[in-house]
Design a protein around this motif. Sequence first.
Motif, short mmCIF file in Angstrom:
data_model
loop_
_atom_site.label_atom_id
_atom_site.label_comp_id
_atom_site.label_asym_id
_atom_site.label_seq_id
_atom_site.Cartn_x
_atom_site.Cartn_y
_atom_site.Cartn_z
N ALA A 94 9.53 1.23 0.89
CA ALA A 94 8.33 0.40 0.89
C ALA A 94 8.73 -1.04 0.57
CB ALA A 94 7.32 0.90 -0.14
N VAL A 95 8.13 -1.97 1.30
CA VAL A 95 8.32 -3.40 1.04
C VAL A 95 6.94 -4.01 0.84
CG1 VAL A 95 9.08 -5.60 1.99
CG2 VAL A 95 10.44 -3.55 2.39
N LEU A 96 6.75 -4.71 -0.27
CA LEU A 96 5.47 -5.35 -0.57
C LEU A 96 5.70 -6.84 -0.78
CD1 LEU A 96 5.72 -2.49 -2.53
CD2 LEU A 96 3.27 -2.89 -2.40
N CYS A 97 4.86 -7.65 -0.13
CA CYS A 97 4.98 -9.10 -0.24
C CYS A 97 3.62 -9.70 -0.54
CB CYS A 97 5.51 -9.70 1.06
SG CYS A 97 7.20 -9.19 1.43
N ALA A 98 3.55 -10.54 -1.55
CA ALA A 98 2.32 -11.23 -1.91
C ALA A 98 2.50 -12.72 -1.67
CB ALA A 98 1.96 -10.98 -3.37
N PHE A 156 3.09 -11.39 6.04
CA PHE A 156 3.52 -10.57 7.19
C PHE A 156 4.98 -10.86 7.56
CE2 PHE A 156 -1.00 -10.00 8.95
CZ PHE A 156 -0.99 -8.63 8.76
N ALA A 157 5.29 -12.15 7.72
CA ALA A 157 6.63 -12.54 8.18
C ALA A 157 7.69 -12.11 7.17
CB ALA A 157 6.69 -14.05 8.41
N ALA A 158 7.44 -12.34 5.90
CA ALA A 158 8.43 -11.99 4.88
C ALA A 158 8.66 -10.49 4.84
CB ALA A 158 7.96 -12.50 3.52
N CYS A 159 7.58 -9.73 4.97
CA CYS A 159 7.67 -8.27 4.92
C CYS A 159 8.54 -7.75 6.08
CB CYS A 159 6.27 -7.68 4.99
SG CYS A 159 6.18 -5.94 4.58
#
Lengths: 163, 84
Positions: free
Chosen positions: A98-102, A110-113
């Motif tokens: 799982a990858v979570l980006c805030a 979206f892009a970072a994830c």
Amino acid sequence: MPALISVLVQSAAFDPGAELNAFASGSAQAGAVAMFTGLVRDLNLGQQVQAMQLEHYPGMTEQALADIAAAAAARWSLIAARVIHRHGELLPGEPIVAVLCAAAHRGDAFAACECIMDRLKTEAPFWKREHTPAGARWVDARDSDERAARRWDAAAGQDDEHG
Amino acid sequence: MLTIRFFARLREETGSAERAVELPREGLTVAQLRGWLRGQDARLAAALDDGRAVRTALNRRMCNGDATVQDGDEVAFFPPVTGG
């Protein structure tokens, strides 16, 4: 303020919904949270997968994931990023990563994830071994994963060119 | 001493996860170390053949063959990664 980066490499199962709730409630300034969850597939290359064994390089794995997350956090001005990856024995359908980006806005989250996932696939030291009715086999790396990771290099160049 | 580590298919093929070796000589690169290891036994020769895709890490960071190895380093050899 630097982004809050956290990495978990664990053999225990995790609950994607619970992780999302905890992450979102801990990222108070965020207007957007993007999450990717990867599951163990039950079919690969035409064969049924009964179980998967995931080997990794303790010590290097955590550092590689933290570096990848930190680079993405800096590039897209994230508020927080979290990567969870399992190792050991997994069953089809179970969450494996799982990858979570805030971030303040959805575009950066979206892009970072996506970038973190693409780089993880080619740079984090994990190796899958599938158990199928025909026996156990190591999973081969795919050229498409390499291309997916490289496009972020190209995108970085464009960012530079256009300021 | 150097710590040499193998993972996944390379661990199976070489028959060892980890071994300690004396630094063969000063200024050795990772590519040269790979060549030196091939000369040690037939399993290493096959596993580390130049025709195979082998990735390397020096002190737990991905590296290429040009990286220079020093006494006390940990050098890992493994197949292209397949996590995620």
